[in-house]
Enzyme design. Structure first.
Site, PDB file in Angstrom:
ATOM      1  N   ASP B  60      21.566  79.218  51.768  1.00  8.93           N
ATOM      2  CA  ASP B  60      22.948  79.118  51.276  1.00  8.93           C
ATOM      3  C   ASP B  60      23.383  80.362  50.501  1.00  8.93           C
ATOM      4  OD1 ASP B  60      23.805  76.708  52.187  1.00  8.93           O
ATOM      5  OD2 ASP B  60      23.171  75.569  50.424  1.00  8.93           O
ATOM      6  N   TYR B 118       9.536  77.099  49.275  1.00  3.37           N
ATOM      7  CA  TYR B 118      10.608  77.572  48.401  1.00  3.37           C
ATOM      8  C   TYR B 118      10.102  77.621  46.969  1.00  3.37           C
ATOM      9  CZ  TYR B 118      14.474  77.223  51.762  1.00  3.37           C
ATOM     10  OH  TYR B 118      15.328  77.423  52.814  1.00  3.37           O
TER      11      TYR B 118
END
Lengths: 261, 261
Positions: B60, B118
């Site tokens: 994003d 992540y």
């Protein structure tokens, strides 16, 4: 205009900033974004006063600070313990004040500084790290530690650093006491720590740039010693790029705050 | 247009980028600066081909990557070992390719990814750090580790993460295998490590945002377990801001490169 009976106090702030978006610390003639300009604007918004802001060191374009020290004499009635929140609410995201204390009115952030510590970060990887691109000098080539440390040892002490001062900066004396010049390894970084009672214009970057020549085998430690002794500015290495440099700390002698007002 | 006898190869690149200056990875309709757009432009400049670029994960806006993986099928004659220097010479400073290898033509960076890791960085200090302002979430308030770790333990495993998926993302199944969810302390940072075989839209940020509620005492670990079990999207915490998140690593099963052309 000082009002009758107005009590003025001297505030000492410790400031951090990301130098990337600034044309250096010191306010410029026109249009340039400077740390001083941004700080003075924030003070004006809070107090309505145009402050006379004094900083320990006037860092160059692109140079960062973690522990820059400034002082400001103000008649504002903002309580000391509210100043950080107040000031930070008016500062952009690339400047932050993280310490404040009231100091005697005669305290001067530049004149009274006893020593300054700069850090220069070098990233040793084949490819740059995007998240550190503005904070480390990227050196993909091999750097030999021993010659750099040997050369560094010749520079430590009270010496005439004329060879490491950029031309065009009029100072009475080019003698400075370089108390510390260390090169440490941390993960994939090489970190130069420089502490002195004062730094000539571009002295920190010229020293690092010259030591990097030793690390690359392009100058011997003995040649660097000669540069210093002969005050040979032409033989000094090019200044290391500004973005690896950070003003980490400014030390002051203990102050007597018993009669601070 | 494929020329007769033209040899096409599949290249796998590992890419890092600073998400701050991008409207996310994926190419947008018009005018938005995206990582994909910047990479495709660089490929076009080098090869004259408009590449079909495939990425492991479409991060994003504001999310960073250290180990994003992309693959590109090309007829270019640039030797594999020259690709990094060639590509980086055409990329802006906030994107860097740091690994390349030739892979079988059928390799697909997204479909073949076995797991993704992540990292989410939280800075625990009273005042923000200007040099990390784009890379860490700043949390000046106290965060209790134990409830966060307890809640995290309920989320690990093959589970239905419907409650942690942002609305409006049509997927066949919301079951994912969250292999790892660790919270470690490093200096003044709290680092969340999340590894899964796949992440639903905003799943990583929703998990971190919910765990932070546990850290602040605003949700109990048991309440978080219920959110998961009841697939209660409305009770899930708000997604943690994107700038603390970084796609660290994408793992693939060992590939057979014996007949790579």
């Amino acid at each position: 205009m000082k009002k009758d009976g107005e009590k003025r106090i001297n505030l000492k702030f410790t400031i951090a900033y990301d130098g990337t978006g600034f044309a250096g610390f010191q306010r410029q003639a026109a249009g340039e974004r400077t740390v001083q300009g941004v700080l003075e604007e924030a003070f004006y918004k809070l107090t309505g006063e145009y402050p006379r802001l004094i900083a320990a060191g006037r860092t160059d374009t692109g140079v960062h600070a973690y522990g820059q020290v400034i002082n400001v004499v103000t008649g504002s009635r903002i309580p000391v313990d509210r100043w950080l929140a107040a000031l930070n609410s008016k500062l952009p995201r690339d400047v932050v004040a993280w310490q404040v204390e009231q100091v005697p009115l005669e305290f001067h952030a530049r004149y009274h500084a006893k020593s300054k510590v700069y850090q220069y970060r070098v990233l040793r990887r084949p490819w740059p790290d995007v998240l550190r691109r503005n904070y480390c000098l990227h050196c993909p080539d091999e750097l030999a530690l021993e010659p750099m440390r040997k050369a560094a040892s010749y520079l430590v002490g009270r010496k005439d650093f004329a060879a490491f001062a950029a031309a065009g900066s009029p100072v009475k004396s080019t003698v400075r006491n370089l108390m510390r010049l260390e090169i440490t390894e941390k993960d994939d970084e090489l970190i130069f720590i420089l502490e002195a009672d004062g730094f000539l214009y571009k002295m920190a970057r010229n020293i690092v740039g010259t030591l990097l020549l030793a690390g690359r085998g392009k100058m011997t430690p003995e040649e660097i010693r000669l540069v210093l002794e002969e005050k040979n500015r032409a033989a000094c290495g090019p200044p290391a790029l500004p973005h690896g440099l950070c003003l980490v700390k400014v030390d002051y002698p203990p102050v007597d705050v018993s009669n601070k007002d």
